[in-house]
Each structure stands twice: as C-alpha cells, then as structure tokens.
Enzyme design. Structure first.
Site, short mmCIF file in Angstrom:
data_model
loop_
_atom_site.label_atom_id
_atom_site.label_comp_id
_atom_site.label_asym_id
_atom_site.label_seq_id
_atom_site.Cartn_x
_atom_site.Cartn_y
_atom_site.Cartn_z
N GLU A 288 -9.80 42.12 32.95
CA GLU A 288 -9.10 41.22 33.67
C GLU A 288 -7.81 41.93 34.02
O GLU A 288 -6.88 41.65 35.12
CB GLU A 288 -8.91 40.00 33.16
CG GLU A 288 -10.15 38.95 33.33
CD GLU A 288 -9.63 37.52 32.86
OE1 GLU A 288 -8.58 37.30 32.21
OE2 GLU A 288 -10.52 36.52 33.06
N HIS A 309 -31.04 52.55 20.22
CA HIS A 309 -32.39 52.23 20.81
C HIS A 309 -32.84 51.72 22.14
O HIS A 309 -33.71 51.30 22.35
CB HIS A 309 -33.11 51.74 19.49
CG HIS A 309 -33.12 52.52 18.41
ND1 HIS A 309 -34.02 53.32 17.86
CD2 HIS A 309 -31.97 52.75 17.26
CE1 HIS A 309 -33.67 53.94 16.61
NE2 HIS A 309 -32.54 53.79 16.56
N LYS A 423 -14.47 30.24 41.69
CA LYS A 423 -14.50 28.66 41.06
C LYS A 423 -14.44 27.97 42.56
O LYS A 423 -14.92 26.87 42.57
CB LYS A 423 -12.98 28.73 40.34
CG LYS A 423 -13.05 29.21 39.13
CD LYS A 423 -11.75 28.79 38.36
CE LYS A 423 -11.54 29.65 37.28
NZ LYS A 423 -10.20 29.44 36.65
O1 PA5 Z 1 -7.00 35.28 30.31
C1 PA5 Z 1 -7.07 34.28 31.17
O2 PA5 Z 1 -6.16 34.06 31.73
C2 PA5 Z 1 -8.47 33.46 31.38
O3 PA5 Z 1 -9.61 34.17 30.94
C3 PA5 Z 1 -8.27 32.09 30.72
O4 PA5 Z 1 -8.09 32.33 29.45
C4 PA5 Z 1 -9.55 31.29 31.02
O5 PA5 Z 1 -9.98 31.41 32.52
C5 PA5 Z 1 -9.68 30.02 30.61
O6 PA5 Z 1 -8.53 29.34 30.91
P1 PA5 Z 1 -7.81 27.98 30.53
O7 PA5 Z 1 -7.13 28.27 29.10
O8 PA5 Z 1 -6.56 27.45 31.26
O9 PA5 Z 1 -8.74 26.84 30.39
#
Ligand code: PA5
Length: 447
Positions: A288, A309, A423
């Site tokens: 990310e 394996h 989303k």
């Molecule tokens: O790193 C991030 O920002 C995302 O992976 C969020 O943690 C994830 O989408 C969950 O978001 P939230 O904590 O708002 O539910």
C-alpha cells in the site's frame, strides 16, 4: 544489554555492491531528515515515528481493559480489516503457541472477523460463538469500512441476544477516530469504552497503537516488551545519519538498487510458520505504501521449508525478476532432538541427536546458496529470537525503512488512493444510495 536486529547483504553482493548500497543509504539520510522534520509527502501521517515513546502512557488503560475482558469472557472476537487487523494478527501468531485453540491449559481465545465478507466464515464463527462466552473489540479508523461494519452489525446483534444489551455494552470495546465515523456514533450511543486511533497514524502503521496493542494484551502477551523493542530500534534508526549502522536505511537502499536492476518482486521469507502473518502485515505495509503511479516493488511472501515444495521451483529457475529477504530467527524457544533408531529403516540416523533447528538452519543456508546459484539475490535480516522485544524491533525497522523507501521511489508512502476503486464498484453494484448512476453504468458493462 540485548543485541539488536542485524542486516546482511553478503548474499546480494554479486548483484549490488556494499559500497553502492551504503552510498544510496547515505544519500537517503535526506529522506530520514525530511521524515523527522515532517516536510515530505504525506507528512500528516507521521505519528507512528514517535509511537514507542508516546503509547507508554496508555499502557495502564490498555492492560486494565484487557484484564476486564479476560475476566468476563473466555474469547474475544477482534473485528477489523487491513491495518486494523494485520498488526494484531501478526504479533499474536508470531508469539503464541502454534496450537493455542487446542491447548488444554486455560487460555483466552482470540478470533478474528470483519477481515472478509465470506458467509461461510461468519456462519462457522457464529456456530462456535454459540458455545463461548465472548467479548468484541471492533476496530476501524474511518468507522465506515464495509467489511468490519457488517461483521460488527451481525456480532453485536448476536452478543446482545446472548447476554442482553447491558452486558454486551460492557464487553464491546471500540477503537476508532476521536470524533467522526459511524463506529464512533455507535460507541457514543451505546456507551462502549473507546480507544482513539490518532489522526496522524494510517492503518498500516498503527500496530503500536491500541489497534494492535489491545488485542495483543488480551491474548496475554507482553506489550511493554513489544514497545521496548520498537523503542530500541527507534534509537538506532530514526536519527542515525551514519548509513552503515542504520539497518532501515541499508534495507531501503538495497531493495531500491535491486529494483533498479530489474528485481521488481520481493519475497519475504520465513523459516518458521510463526512468521506467516508478519509477512502478511509486511505485504500490506509495503504494497500500500509503494504500489502507486506505476511504481513499487511487488511484495510477496513464502513460508519455508513448506513452500520450497511448491514455489521453490519458480524461485530457483523461473523469471529472474525476484529477490528474497529472509527473516532469520537464530534460536527457537523450544527444543526437540531427533531420536536414534536401531534399524535405521528410514535412513535418518545421520540426523540422530541433532535438534530440528539445526536441520532448519541448514535448510536455510542451503536455500540461500541454491537461490544465489539460481541468480536470486538474498537480503538477510537476523534476530536472535522471536519474542515480544524482537517483534517490536522488526515492526519499527520495517516501518521506517518503508517510509524511506517510498521517498526513494518518489511516492507518498502514507496514502492509498487505489484502494477506493473496488469499493466504489461494490457500492454501485449493491445500489448504495448515492451510487445509482455508477451502478447503471457498471450493470451495462456486465451485460
Ligand atoms: O492501511 C490502511 O489505511 C487500510 O488498510 C485500512 O487500515 C483498512 O482499509 C481499514 O480501514 P479502517 O480502519 O478505516 O476500517
């Protein structure tokens, strides 16, 4: 004094020279300075930098809440996804008994929900929870993420029917934003105890906030030692401008040089199954943070020797776009020796008297050499043992290296704009109010 995590580039030396790594690491001190000064991209999200010191004041409340949940229930369901899930899961899996749920000794069970929308998973969980006396920790920074929100709706309803609304409210803890989001509203209406995820810490950097620390404390692990490890790593990396003694700078520089040489996939390797979710956490952190604007190293992971394996063949002889980063744990916690057998019908007596860890270490060394022969560079990160302290070191080491690496790539390592695309489509396909037009267009495409 405890020794620290160390990094070795010996098995990457025929691909990148130590001198060029240190030169890039030294140049990257400017990124470290910019991270510390808060002058780079995404500087609103640097709260994790000083977390090891800042979170100490919350220890008492975290531990008190953990104790309360352990006393009123035998199981806690932790609801969350992405950064609100992987950190806690990683630390708990790394440090707990490999078969916790089958142990005869009394223990508090930690289960997870909201990390998927799988109907069968949720049905199975509800079936198990029928026979358990459970609590809920619901975690969402935005307070609006669909997966945990749905899971919480289902489990809250289940718990309230099981123990009544008042009892349920006493054993539901919400970890969310200080003022906004549906979860905050729900917590206020129902009087849940809440912990705040600071505005300046993104999900994937939040494991050392209550997001990670509360579930870890509930599981019975030592959060103070975890944070101490992170503090120790902060001490040797955050303000250390001498590149050769700063493992985060060295790692960030080495992986970027390998990328520049065509190695666009990094495989994080563990030789203990306990590291599986540390790798999952790491994949989110790097994926990310770096995967944007057509840039970034693709983060993958394997558990060896298991995956030797399955994926071993590809790593040895497939496309030469890979490099490996091994997390090498020097000493296991427990001891098992291979027995001698009189007739040696399985021909394993040459191993008799040796510990399993000795075999595993030789598998590790043999794999590194074989992969080197197969033209795969290997970075090695070594910790003496897998305990709370060194898990804390690993966390801070990787987080700081990730921020520096993102700046070397010239991307903002603290945003994740691409996560929104699926989303929007899901909401449109589900006729969420406000998404009607987009829904029509998508349904046309699907005809
Ligand atoms: O790193 C991030 O920002 C995302 O992976 C969020 O943690 C994830 O989408 C969950 O978001 P939230 O904590 O708002 O539910």
């Amino acid at each position: 004094m405890k020794e620290n995590l160390s990094i070795s580039l010996k098995n990457a030396a025929s691909f990148i020279s130590y001198e060029e790594v240190i030169a890039l690491a030294q140049q990257s001190v400017r990124h470290l300075e910019s991270i510390n000064a808060g002058t780079g991209a995404g500087s609103d999200f640097l709260g994790w930098l000083s977390l090891p010191d800042d979170v100490i004041q919350q220890f008492d409340r975290i531990e008190k809440t953990a104790k309360h949940l352990r006393s009123v229930s035998d199981t806690t369901v932790v609801i969350g996804i992405g950064g609100s899930y992987l950190g806690a899961k990683a630390v708990i899996e790394a440090l707990s008994h490999s078969f916790t749920s089958l142990q005869k000794t009394k223990h508090h069970e930690i289960l997870f929900a909201g990390q998927n929308i799988c109907e069968d998973y949720m049905s199975d969980l509800l079936e198990i929870l029928e026979g358990r006396n459970y609590s809920i920790v619901v975690i969402s920074k935005s307070g609006t993420t669909t997966e945990p929100a749905i899971a919480f709706r289902i489990l809250k309803d289940h718990l309230e029917r099981k123990v009544g609304k008042v009892q349920a409210a006493d054993r539901i803890i919400a970890i969310t934003d200080s003022s906004k989001g549906a979860l905050k509203t729900l917590a206020d209406i129902n009087g849940y105890e809440t912990f705040v995820i600071p505005d300046n810490i993104g999900g994937r950097y939040s494991v050392l906030t209550p997001v990670g620390l509360l579930p870890v404390a509930i599981s019975g692990l030592d959060i103070k030692s975890l944070v101490k490890g992170a503090q120790a790593m902060e001490g040797i990396t955050r303000k250390n401008h001498n590149a050769s003694s700063n493992p985060s700078l060295v790692y960030a520089a080495a992986r970027n040089l390998l990328l520049q040489g065509g190695r666009s996939v990094e495989i994080l390797v563990g030789f203990t199954s306990r590291l599986h979710y540390i790798s999952e956490w790491w994949k989110q952190l790097y994926g990310e943070s770096e995967g944007k604007e057509g840039k970034g190293i693709f983060p993958a992971s394997v558990d060896f020797t298991t995956d030797l394996h399955s994926l071993g063949q590809y790593i040895q002889e497939g496309q030469r776009i890979l490099f490996e980063t091994i997390i090498s744990v020097r000493n296991p916690k427990k001891k098992i020796t291979i027995p001698q057998e009189k007739d040696d019908s399985d021909q394993l007596n040459y191993l008799a008297g040796k510990r399993l860890s000795e075999v595993n270490h030789n598998a590790e060394t043999g794999t590194i050499l074989a992969h080197n022969d197969g033209n795969v560079p290997v970075i090695k990160i070594e910790i003496p043992e897998l305990d709370e302290f060194y898990t804390g070191q690993l966390i801070y080491f990787f987080e700081l290296a990730c921020a520096v690496s993102g700046y070397i790539l010239d991307v903002n390592p603290f945003d994740q704009p691409g996560v929104e695309a699926y989303k929007k489509n899901m909401f449109a396909l589900l006729n969420k109010p406000g998404f009607e037009e987009a829904g029509k267009k998508l349904k046309e495409r699907l005809k």
